[in-house]
Design a protein around this motif. Structure first.
Motif, PDB file in Angstrom:
ATOM      1  N   SER B 148       0.690  -1.165   0.002  1.00  0.00           N
ATOM      2  CA  SER B 148       0.034  -0.112  -0.014  1.00  0.00           C
ATOM      3  C   SER B 148       0.932   1.409   0.000  1.00  0.00           C
ATOM      4  O   SER B 148       0.458   2.314  -0.452  1.00  0.00           O
ATOM      5  N   ASN B 151       1.798   1.747  -3.501  1.00  0.00           N
ATOM      6  CA  ASN B 151       0.741   2.147  -4.226  1.00  0.00           C
ATOM      7  C   ASN B 151       0.403   3.677  -4.100  1.00  0.00           C
ATOM      8  O   ASN B 151       0.047   4.408  -5.062  1.00  0.00           O
ATOM      9  N   SER B 152       0.564   4.043  -2.709  1.00  0.00           N
ATOM     10  CA  SER B 152       0.121   5.322  -2.328  1.00  0.00           C
ATOM     11  C   SER B 152       1.123   6.448  -3.231  1.00  0.00           C
ATOM     12  O   SER B 152       0.556   7.575  -3.676  1.00  0.00           O
ATOM     13  N   THR B 157      -5.060   5.548  -9.529  1.00  0.00           N
ATOM     14  CA  THR B 157      -5.376   4.394 -10.052  1.00  0.00           C
ATOM     15  C   THR B 157      -5.962   4.393 -11.618  1.00  0.00           C
ATOM     16  O   THR B 157      -7.011   5.203 -11.605  1.00  0.00           O
ATOM     17  N   ARG B 166     -13.851   4.698  -5.585  1.00  0.00           N
ATOM     18  CA  ARG B 166     -13.670   5.788  -4.795  1.00  0.00           C
ATOM     19  C   ARG B 166     -14.805   6.521  -3.903  1.00  0.00           C
ATOM     20  O   ARG B 166     -16.080   6.336  -4.513  1.00  0.00           O
TER      21      ARG B 166
END
Lengths: 935, 166
Positions: B148, B151-152, B157, B166
Motif C-alpha cells: 500500500s 501504491n500511494s 489508479t 472511490r
C-alpha cells in the motif's frame, strides 16, 4: 476496436484489473474460452505499455490465467523481467510471482535477471530480499547459483531472522545446481545448526540437511554429533521429525550410531503426544533400527495403538508401518492378523490396499492355498478395480522367484483358470504369461494345464470377453503343444474351430489355428497307430509311459467329483474312421473360408492346414474302407503324418534371457549392412505357392512321444460342465456342429448349466465373513501340519537370465561432486571460505570441463576413501594396500582433465598426512569422523 | 520436499496451483484433472491419502483435506511426514482464516496474489520454513504495508474498479 500498434488512451485509462477479470470469468457460463482469449488479446496489448502500472497489471492478469486457466505465458518472460526491475514494490512482486510460476532453467532470458536478483538480495527492504531469495530457490540454474552464491553467503549471517531463514533454505538449491557452493556456504550452514536461540533457523537448517542426506547420507555422517544434540535437546516436533529422517538414513551406515540413538528415540516415542512425531519414531525404528529387538517391540506396541484409533489416517499409517516391519519381523504382523484380515473389507480404499499387501506378506508355502481361496472369493465380490488389485497381487506373490511358494501346481493352475473366469478380471496378460511359463517349466503339471486350458477353450461365452483373449491364446497354445494329454482331441478341435472364434483378434486366432493343426496331426497319428495295432490286438492299445502316467493323475485328481464320476462317459477319445472324416470335414468348413484372410499370420497357417489335408485326404479316404489295400496306403499316410507329428512333439524349454547374446556371430556375417537393395528383390518376387509344404525329415524319433489311448481309464470326465456348455452351444448352432451322439443322454440331467462366469467353488458367497474369521484362526498358525500328499514337482530354473537383469544404478554426476565437496569441507581440506568466495566463480568455469570425465573414477575413489573412514577397526596392512590401490587409481586416471587430477592428488596427499599423524601404525580404530559421540 | 500445492473446488476448478518443479501448463492441467477425478470419487470419512506415484513419479505421496467447497492438496516425497503435512494444510487454512476472517471460497477466488504470499511464507521452494500462522501473518501484514505504501506513491489508479471504489 483494437488499434493494433499503439494502445489508445481509452484502453490504457480503463484497463481492467485482475478483479475485473475474475468477476468476468465468474459470469461466463459457457463461453469461458472466448472470454479468456479476449482477455489474452488485451493483455498482449497492455503488456507492451511503457507504463509500469499498466504492464504489471497485465502481467498479473496473465499469471492468473496461466495458473487457473492454463494459458501459456512463456512468451511474456521478458516482460516479467522488466517488472522486477521496477522500484515499486507491488510491481516488483507481480514480476517475481510471474517468474517463479513460469520460468524454467532453459528459459532463454533467465540470465538477464542475475543482476536484478543481486540488487534485490542486497536491498535494505526485508521483503524485497525475501522475494529475490524465493525466486532463486524456484528457478536457480547453474549460472544464477554460481553468480549469486556470495550474496546468499552474506545473507546466511543476516541479523534478520526471516531473511536468514530463507537464505539457508536457498542453499539447498545452490548445492544442487552448483556443488562448489558447498566450499563457500557449508561451514556457515553447519554453524547455523548450533543457533539454538532461534528455532526457525534450526528448523530451516535441519530441513536442508534432511534433503541433502536423503541423496547421499554417507557424506553427512561426520555431523552425527550435532544431529544427536538436536535430537536430545529440541522440543520442536517439526525439527525432531526431520532429525529422525536424517538418522533413518545415517543409522544403517554406522552400527554404533544406531546403538546410541535407539534409547532417545524410544523415549521420544513413548513420551510424545504428537502422533506425527510418534509415527516418525516408529518408522525410524522399523526401517533403520530393526535389529534392536526391544525397540521394535516397543514400536509394535505403539502400532497397535494406531490400529485401534478411530481416525482412518492413523489406522492406515499403522498398517503401513506393519508393512515396513513385515520383511524382518513378520511376528508383528501375525500379532495383528485379525485386524489385517478385517481391514480387507474396510470402506477406505487405502486401508484395503495396505491390508492386502500385509496379507500377501503373510503368505507362505503352508497357507498359500487357503489365503488365495479366500482372496479370490473376496475378489469376486469387490468392485472391479480392487478385484484386479487382488488378482494382481495373488499373481505376483505366487509367481515370485519362479513360483517359490507353490508346492501343488495342479492347484495353482486350476486357480489361474478360476481367476480367468472372474467377471472383472483384467489380468489376462499376466495369466497368459504364467500359464505358458508353468507349462514350459513344470513338466508334471501339464495334464492339469491342458485340462484347465480345454475348459476355457470350450466355453463359448468366454470368447466374447476381450480381456480373456490373451488367456485363451495361452490355453490354445498349451492344448496344442501338449495335445497328448487331451482326452478327446476331436472335441478340442471343435472348440478351437467354433464359429465364435471370429471374435478373437487375428494374433490369437493364428494361435488357435496352429493348435488346431497340431491337434489334427495328433488325431491322425493316433488313428493310424491304432489302426495298425488293431490288426494285431483288438481295440486295446498299447500304452506308452507318458500317457498312462498322465491319466493316472487325472483320475486321481478328479475321480472324487462325486456323482459325476459314476455317470461318465463314452469312449470319446478312441478315434474312429468316422471321426477322422468328421474332422476333415470340419477343417474344410471352418478353416477353408479363412484362406482369404487379410491377416498374414492367419492366412499362412490356414494354408498350412489346408495343404496338409489336401495331401492326406486321398490317401486316408482310401485307407478307410477297402480292407486289402489298406496296408500299403496306411504306410504312406502314416509316414506323412509321422513326419509332422515328430515336428510338433519336440520339447520346448524355457529360454534364458541372455541366450541370444551367447550365440557367436559367424565369421563373414555382416549384421549392419544396408538392406535397401533387398526391397527391390522382395517387391518383384511372388509369394510362394501355399499348397506345397515341405518338412525336414531329420527329427529325433525317440524323443517323439506317441500316445495311445487306453479305454480303461475313461471313467472320469474332468469337467462335465464345460462339455455341457459345448452341448448347449451345439444346440444353438446346430447347423454347424455335427451331432454329438453319445453325449446327449448324459447331459439331459444337467441341461440347465450354470452361466459362464459363475465360479465353481463350493464356498457360497454368504459365508464370506465366516471364511475370513476361519482364515484368521487357522491359516496363520505357524505350526500347521502340512498335508502334502505329493512332493513338489521339478520346476525348471535357468542358472541365469531367468529375470531381466536389474540395471545397475548409474552414478549421478551432480550428487557426486556435491558429496565430494561436502567431504572436503568436513575434513577441513579446503582453504578458508572467504578466499574461496571470490575464487569460486572464476574457478568453476574452467573446472567444469575436466570434471565430467573424471566423475566415474572419482566416485570409486571416494567410496574407497569413505571405507577407510567408516570407523571400523582396520588392519594397517589392508589400509596400506588400499591406499596404494588408490594411488594406482589416481595414476590410471591420467586421461582425465588436468585440473581435476591435480586437485585429487592434492587431496589425497593431505589425507595421507592426516592419517599419518592420527593413526599410529598399530591396530587402532582408524580415524573416525564421529569420535566423541561413538566412543 | 514438497512437490506441489493445489487448491481446487468441488467442481474441479483450480483455485491455486503451485508446482515446485517446473511443469508445462498442459501437464499441470492434466494432473489437476487426474487428481480431482480421484478425489471426487472418494467417500467422506476415509483416510486423507492418495496413491500418487502414477501421477507424480516414484516416491510421491499426496494428502488432501476437504473443507466446505474446497480441496487442499499437498504432494510431497519421503522427506516429509504424512501427518505433519496434514497439519501443514491445517496451518495454511488457519492462516487464511485469520487473514480473511472466516475464509470462504470467494475470498480465495478474489485474493489470488495474497494466497501466493501466504503460501510462500509457509513453503519456500518446496521446503517448509514456517509452521506458525502467527509468524506468517506478521510477514504478510508487512508485505501488505509495503504494497500500500508503494501504491500511494504511485499515480491515480487507472483501473475501472479503482475509479469505482472511490
Amino acid at each position: 476496436m483494437a488499434s493494433s500498434s499503439s494502445p489508445s488512451l481509452m484502453d490504457s485509462l480503463f484497463q481492467r484489473s485482475l478483479d475485473d477479470i475474475i468477476k468476468g470469468l465468474r459470469h461466463q457460463q459457457a463461453g469461458e474460452s472466448a472470454f479468456v482469449s479476449k482477455v489474452l488479446e488485451e493483455v498482449r496489448r497492455e503488456i507492451k505499455s511503457t507504463d509500469s502500472h499498466t504492464k504489471s497489471t497485465a502481467l498479473q492478469k496473465l499469471t492468473y490465467l496461466h495458473s487457473i486457466c492454463f494459458v501459456d505465458m512463456s512468451w511474456a518472460a521478458f516482460h516479467a523481467i522488466e517488472c522486477i526491475s521496477y522500484p515499486n514494490f507491488t510491481h516488483k512482486k507481480v514480476g517475481y510471482l510471474a517468474i517463479s510460476q513460469s520460468f524454467q532453467e532453459s528459459t532463454p532470458v533467465i540470465l538477464l535477471i542475475s543482476n536484478q536478483l543481486r540488487k534485490d538480495l542486497k536491498s535494505n527492504v526485508e521483503v524485497e530480499v525475501s522475494l529475490a531469495l524465493e525466486c532463486l530457490s524456484r528457478i536457480g540454474n547453474l549460472d544464477l547459483c554460481r553468480d549469486l552464491t556470495p550474496e546468499v553467503f552474506t545473507l546466511m549471517a543476516s541479523s534478520r531472522i526471516p531473511v536468514r531463514k530463507k537464505a539457508i533454505g536457498v542453499v539447498l538449491r545452490l548445492f544442487g545446481k552448483y556443488p562448489d557452493a558447498v566450499r563457500v556456504c557449508f561451514k556457515r550452514l553447519v554453524e547455523s545448526l548450533e543457533s539454538s536461540d532461534s528455532p526457525p533457523i534450526v528448523s530451516a537448517v535441519i530441513g536442508v540437511f534432511c534433503e541433502l542426506a536423503s541423496k547421499d547420507p554417507k557424506a553427512y555422517l561426520p555431523l552425527a554429533p550435532e544431529f544427536y544434540k538436536i535430537l536430545v535437546d529440541s522440543r520442536n516436533n517439526w525439527v525432531l521429525i526431520k532429525v529422525l529422517k536424517i538418522f533413518t538414513k545415517l543409522a544403517p551406515l554406522e552400527p554404533r550410531l544406531a546403538k546410541k540413538i535407539v534409547e532417545p528415540i524410544c523415549e521420544l516415542m513413548s513420551k510424545t503426544g504428537a502422533k506425527s512425531l510418534m509415527f516418525e519414531c516408529i518408522r525410524t525404528i522399523l526401517t533403520s533400527l530393526a535389529e534392536h529387538e526391544s525397540a521394535v517391540k516397543l514400536a509394535a506396541g505403539r502400532i497397535n495403538e494406531l490400529l485401534i484409533d478411530e481416525d482412518p489416517n492413523l489406522r492406515y499409517l499403522g498398517l503401513h508401518a506393519l508393512a515396513i516391519v513385515a520383511p524382518k519381523h513378520i511376528w508383528a504382523v501375525l500379532e495383528n492378523k485379525e485386524f489385517v484380515i478385517k481391514s480387507l473389507s474396510d470402506p477406505d480404499p487405502n486401508i484395503k490396499l495396505e491390508s492386502l499387501r500385509l496379507v500377501m506378506a503373510m503368505v507362505s508355502e503352508s497357507n498359500v492355498v487357503e489365503i488365495c481361496r479366500v482372496l479370490v472369493n473376496y475378489a469376486t465380490k469387490s468392485e472391479p478395480e480392487f478385484c484386479n488389485v487382488i488378482l494382481g497381487s495373488i499373481l505376483s506373490t505366487c509367481s515370485n522367484n519362479v513360483y517359490e511358494i507353490i508346492v501343488d501346481f495342479d492347484w495353482y493352475v486350476s486357480l489361474l483358470g478360476e481367476m480367468s473366469r472372474i467377471q472383472h478380471c483384467q489380468k489376462g496378460d499376466e495369466i497368459e504369461n504364467q500359464l505358458i511359463d508353468i507349462g514350459l517349466r513344470v513338466q508334471d503339471v501339464r495334464p492339469e494345464l491342458v485340462r484347465v486350458g480345454r475348459d476355457l477353450l470350450m466355453d463359448p461365452a468366454l470368447l466374447g470377453n476381450p480381456f480373456l483373449h490373451r488367456i485363451l491364446s495361452a490355453a490354445a497354445w498349451l492344448c496344442g503343444e501338449y495335445v497328448e494329454f487331451i482326452r478327446n482331441p476331436v472335441e478340442l478341435m471343435e472348440s478351437l474351430l467354433q464359429p465364435r472364434t471370429s471374435l478373437l483378434p487375428p494374433s490369437v486366432r493364428a494361435v488357435y489355428l496352429e493348435s488346431a493343426f497340431k491337434a489334427l496331426v495328433f488325431c491322425l497319428h493316433s488313428y493310424l497307430q491304432s489302426a495298425t495295432s488293431s490288426d494285431h490286438s483288438a481295440l486295446g492299445l498299447s500304452d506308452p509311459g507318458v500317457s498312462s502316467q498322465s491319466y493316472d493323475e487325472y483320475s486321481g485328481a478328479h475321480g472324487e467329483n462325486g456323482e459325476e464320476s459314476g455317470t461318465t462317459l463314452i469312449q470319446e477319445n478312441h478315434i474312429t474312421p468316422d471321426s477322422v472324416l468328421r474332422l476333415l470335414n470340419l477343417i474344410d468348413m471352418a478353416v477353408g473360408p479363412l484362406s482369404g484372410s487379410y491377416d498374414v499370420e492367419i492366412q499362412e497357417r490356414t494354408r498350412n492346414i489346408l495343404g496338409f489335408t489336401e495331401l492326406i485326404k486321398p490317401v486316408l479316404s482310401d485307407s478307410l474302407h477297402p480292407q486289402d489295400e489298406r496296408h500299403k496306403q496306411q504306410a504312406e499316410a502314416s509316414k506323412m503324418v509321422r513326419l509332422l507329428h515328430d515336428t510338433f512333439s519336440d520339447e520346448l524349454g524355457p529360454v534364458s534371457m541372455s541366450a541370444q547374446g551367447r550365440v557367436p556371430v559367424p565369421d563373414g556375417l555382416v549384421l549392419y549392412e544396408n538392406l535397401a537393395d533387398l526391397e527391390a528383390v522382395c517387391g518383384s518376387s511372388l509369394p510362394a505357392s501355399s499348397a506345397t509344404i515341405s518338412f525336414e525329415g531329420s527329427h529325433n524319433v525317440e524323443g517323439a512321444t506317441s500316445i495311445f489311448i487306453s479305454d480303461q481309464k475313461e471313467e472320469s470326465e474332468p469337467s462335465s460342465e464345460s462339455t455341457s456348455l459345448l452341448a448347449e452351444h451345439r444346440k444353438r448352432h446346430g447347423l454347424y456342429y455335427l451331432p454329438s451322439e453319445k453325449n446327449t443322454e448324459h447331459h439331459e440331467a444337467n441341461n440347465d448349466y450354470p452361466p459362464a462366469n459363475e465360479l465353481k467353488s463350493g464356498v457360497t458367497v454368504s459365508n464370506d465373513a465366516q471364511d475370513l474369521a476361519k482364515l484368521a484362526e487357522q491359516s496363520f498358525l505357524p505350526k500347521r501340519k502340512s498335508k502334502q500328499v505329493k512332493a513338489r514337482p521339478v520346476v525348471v530354473k535357468l542358472d541365469e537370465g531367468d529375470v531381466l537383469p536389474i540395471s545397475s544404478k548409474i552414478p549421478q554426476a551432480k550428487d557426486d561432486s556435491l558429496s565430494e565437496a561436502v567431504r572436503d569441507v568436513l575434513l577441513g581440506n579446503e582453504a578458508d571460505a572467504d578466499t574461496l568466495t571470490q575464487k569460486a566463480a572464476a574457478d568453476s568455469v574452467s573446472r567444469k570441463k575436466g570434471k565430467e570425465k573424471l566423475n566415474a573414477k572419482e566416485q570409486e575413489d571416494d567410496l574407497d576413501h569413505m571405507d577407510s573412514q567408516s570407523g571400523t577397526v582396520q588392519n594397517p596392512v589392508k589400509e596400506r594396500s588400499k591406499r596404494s590401490s588408490r594411488k594406482q587409481n589416481a595414476d590410471e586416471g591420467d586421461h582425465g582433465g588436468d585440473k581435476g587430477k591435480q586437485k585429487r592428488r592434492h587431496r589425497h596427499g593431505k589425507h595421507r598426512t592426516r592419517e599419518g599423524v592420527q593413526n599410529p601404525p598399530a591396530n587402532v580404530i582408524s580415524q573416525t569422523p564421529v569420535p566423541d559421540l561413538l566412543l | 520436499m514438497i512437490k506441489a500445492v493445489m487448491v481446487m473446488n468441488t467442481q474441479g476448478k483450480p483455485r491455486l496451483t503451485k508446482f515446485y518443479e517446473f511443469l508445462p501448463v498442459e501437464k499441470q492441467q492434466g494432473i489437476i484433472r487426474t487428481v480431482f477425478g480421484v478425489l471426487c470419487s472418494r467417500a467422506e470419512n476415509v483416510s486423507n491419502f492418495m496413491e500418487a506415484d502414477s501421477i507424480f513419479g516414484p516416491d510421491s505421496r499426496l494428502v488432501y483435506k476437504h473443507y466446505a467447497t474446497l480441496y487442499f492438496v499437498f504432494v510431497f516425497d519421503s522427506s516429509e511426514n504424512e501427518l505433519a503435512m496434514l497439519d501443514l494444510i491445517q496451518v495454511f487454512v488457519e492462516t487464511l482464516d485469520k487473514c480473511f476472517r472466516n475464509v470462504c471460497e470467494l475470498d480465495i477466488v478474489f485474493n489470488y496474489s495474497k494466497l501466493h504470499t501466504i503460501l510462500d511464507e509457509i513453503i519456500f521452494g518446496g521446503q517448509v520454513l514456517e509452521t506458525s500462522s502467527a509468524e506468517v501473518m506478521k510477514v504478510v501484514e508487512e508485505i501488505s504495508r509495503q504494497e500500500s505504501a508503494s501504491n500511494s506513491i504511485g499515480l491515480v489508479t487507472k483501473t475501472v474498479s479503482g475509479w469505482r471504489n472511490r
